[in-house]
Scaffold this motif. Structure first.
Motif, mmCIF file in Angstrom:
data_model
loop_
_atom_site.group_PDB
_atom_site.id
_atom_site.type_symbol
_atom_site.label_atom_id
_atom_site.label_comp_id
_atom_site.label_asym_id
_atom_site.label_seq_id
_atom_site.Cartn_x
_atom_site.Cartn_y
_atom_site.Cartn_z
ATOM 1 N N HIS A 19 56.183 50.304 47.953
ATOM 2 C CA HIS A 19 55.450 49.335 47.131
ATOM 3 C C HIS A 19 54.698 48.389 48.062
ATOM 4 N N VAL A 20 53.420 48.679 48.268
ATOM 5 C CA VAL A 20 52.586 47.824 49.129
ATOM 6 C C VAL A 20 51.143 47.895 48.636
ATOM 7 N N HIS A 21 50.497 46.741 48.586
ATOM 8 C CA HIS A 21 49.165 46.647 47.994
ATOM 9 C C HIS A 21 48.024 46.688 49.003
ATOM 10 N N GLY A 22 48.342 46.632 50.278
ATOM 11 C CA GLY A 22 47.286 46.664 51.287
ATOM 12 C C GLY A 22 47.799 46.107 52.596
ATOM 13 N N GLY A 23 46.880 45.803 53.485
ATOM 14 C CA GLY A 23 47.241 45.244 54.774
ATOM 15 C C GLY A 23 46.019 45.169 55.669
ATOM 16 N N GLY A 24 46.090 44.327 56.698
ATOM 17 C CA GLY A 24 44.972 44.191 57.623
ATOM 18 C C GLY A 24 43.717 43.646 56.970
ATOM 19 N N THR A 27 64.520 54.516 37.267
ATOM 20 C CA THR A 27 65.386 54.599 38.449
ATOM 21 C C THR A 27 65.033 53.608 39.553
ATOM 22 N N VAL A 28 64.076 52.713 39.303
ATOM 23 C CA VAL A 28 63.717 51.695 40.300
ATOM 24 C C VAL A 28 63.602 50.341 39.622
ATOM 25 N N ALA A 29 64.032 49.296 40.352
ATOM 26 C CA ALA A 29 63.812 47.910 39.938
ATOM 27 C C ALA A 29 62.706 47.350 40.818
ATOM 28 N N THR A 30 61.560 47.040 40.223
ATOM 29 C CA THR A 30 60.443 46.486 40.989
ATOM 30 C C THR A 30 60.744 45.041 41.361
ATOM 31 N N HIS A 31 60.719 44.760 42.668
ATOM 32 C CA HIS A 31 61.067 43.462 43.261
ATOM 33 C C HIS A 31 62.060 42.662 42.397
ATOM 34 N N LEU A 32 63.314 43.148 42.444
ATOM 35 C CA LEU A 32 64.390 42.539 41.657
ATOM 36 C C LEU A 32 64.415 41.024 41.840
ATOM 37 N N PHE A 33 64.700 40.322 40.764
ATOM 38 C CA PHE A 33 64.753 38.866 40.639
ATOM 39 C C PHE A 33 63.370 38.257 40.393
ATOM 40 N N ASP A 91 73.943 49.680 38.133
ATOM 41 C CA ASP A 91 73.831 51.121 37.946
ATOM 42 C C ASP A 91 73.428 51.786 39.264
ATOM 43 N N GLU A 92 74.271 52.656 39.768
ATOM 44 C CA GLU A 92 74.017 53.292 41.058
ATOM 45 C C GLU A 92 72.837 54.255 41.036
ATOM 46 N N ARG A 93 72.337 54.590 39.848
ATOM 47 C CA ARG A 93 71.154 55.457 39.765
ATOM 48 C C ARG A 93 69.868 54.709 40.084
ATOM 49 N N VAL A 94 69.951 53.368 40.137
ATOM 50 C CA VAL A 94 68.762 52.540 40.303
ATOM 51 C C VAL A 94 68.603 52.114 41.758
ATOM 52 N N THR A 95 67.421 52.342 42.307
ATOM 53 C CA THR A 95 67.042 51.831 43.624
ATOM 54 C C THR A 95 66.403 50.473 43.419
ATOM 55 N N VAL A 96 66.854 49.487 44.191
ATOM 56 C CA VAL A 96 66.399 48.113 44.020
ATOM 57 C C VAL A 96 65.426 47.729 45.126
ATOM 58 N N GLU A 97 64.225 47.281 44.742
ATOM 59 C CA GLU A 97 63.304 46.671 45.697
ATOM 60 C C GLU A 97 63.643 45.189 45.822
ATOM 61 N N LEU A 98 63.539 44.670 47.029
ATOM 62 C CA LEU A 98 63.656 43.238 47.270
ATOM 63 C C LEU A 98 62.508 42.804 48.174
ATOM 64 N N ILE A 99 61.919 41.664 47.884
ATOM 65 C CA ILE A 99 60.900 41.104 48.785
ATOM 66 C C ILE A 99 61.668 40.181 49.736
ATOM 67 N N ASN A 100 62.019 40.719 50.892
ATOM 68 C CA ASN A 100 62.909 39.999 51.794
ATOM 69 C C ASN A 100 62.143 39.190 52.829
ATOM 70 N N ASP A 101 61.278 38.298 52.322
ATOM 71 C CA ASP A 101 60.459 37.466 53.209
ATOM 72 C C ASP A 101 60.987 36.045 53.344
#
Length: 198
Positions: free
Chosen positions: A7-12, A156-162, A182-192
């Motif tokens: 999950h990334v929108h761009g860069g540079g 199966t994914v949580a987009t940037h949980l919280f 739920d262990e079937r769910v992959t959790v994204e976190l914005i860890n900045d």
């Protein structure tokens, strides 16, 4: 070995949602220089036809091996939790519209973030699961039980949980608890250290 960014929108200074191949290449190269060897390019809310055009451009880069796929974030999200997405362009996740974007990606759609509580949300989750595309719960005002339904339907994914979802309350655990437990769910976190407490 390298980082995988789903999950990334761009860069540079460049955006994957520009619809310009050179910009998308710059963004991908920027991340590669910093150790991300696998990138899924994320779009943002826009007019359906414009996002479909962006997907066609990004699909060529997937076919060239530059990107690993496309993630559609918006426009099928909650007005109440839209964050940086333009509220005037948000749409209910009608399965036909969701399918239009998936088809525009020419087999390279990897994930669609949507709010399952909206009309068509759960049907779209089921359709995405049937197509082999990840359904992600995000930018949502969903409650606990509806989020459980979405997981059972195939999310199966949580987009940037919280972020961009209701918090946890003593009688309303909300989507966060449902997605975490739920262990079937992959959790994204914005860890900045900004979007979440360190």
């Amino acid at each position: 070995p390298g980082f995988v960014d789903l999950h990334v929108h761009g860069g540079g200074g460049a955006s994957y949602a520009s619809g310009i191949a050179e910009e998308a290449l710059l963004a991908a190269r920027t991340h590669l220089e910093h150790g991300t060897t696998t990138t899924v390019a994320s779009t943002v809310t826009g007019e359906i036809d414009e996002v479909a055009r962006q997907a066609a451009v990004l699909s060529e880069l997937v076919e060239d091996g530059v990107l690993a796929g496309i993630h559609f974030e918006g426009p099928f999200i909650s007005h109440n939790r839209c964050g940086a997405h333009r509220p005037d362009l948000l749409r209910d996740p009608d399965p036909a519209l969701v399918r239009k974007l998936v088809d525009a990606a020419r087999g390279h759609a990897r994930m669609v973030t949507l709010a399952p509580e909206l009309p068509g949300g759960l049907d779209s989750v089921r359709m995405l699961a049937d197509l082999g595309v990840i359904a992600a719960v995000g930018h949502t005002d969903s409650d606990y039980s509806t989020t459980l339904e979405a997981i059972e339907a195939g999310a199966t994914v949580a987009t940037h949980l919280f972020n961009a979802m209701p918090g946890i309350a003593h009688r309303a655990p909300g989507p966060i608890v449902a997605l975490l437990e739920d262990e079937r769910v992959t959790v994204e976190l914005i860890n900045d250290g900004v979007h979440l407490h360190p």
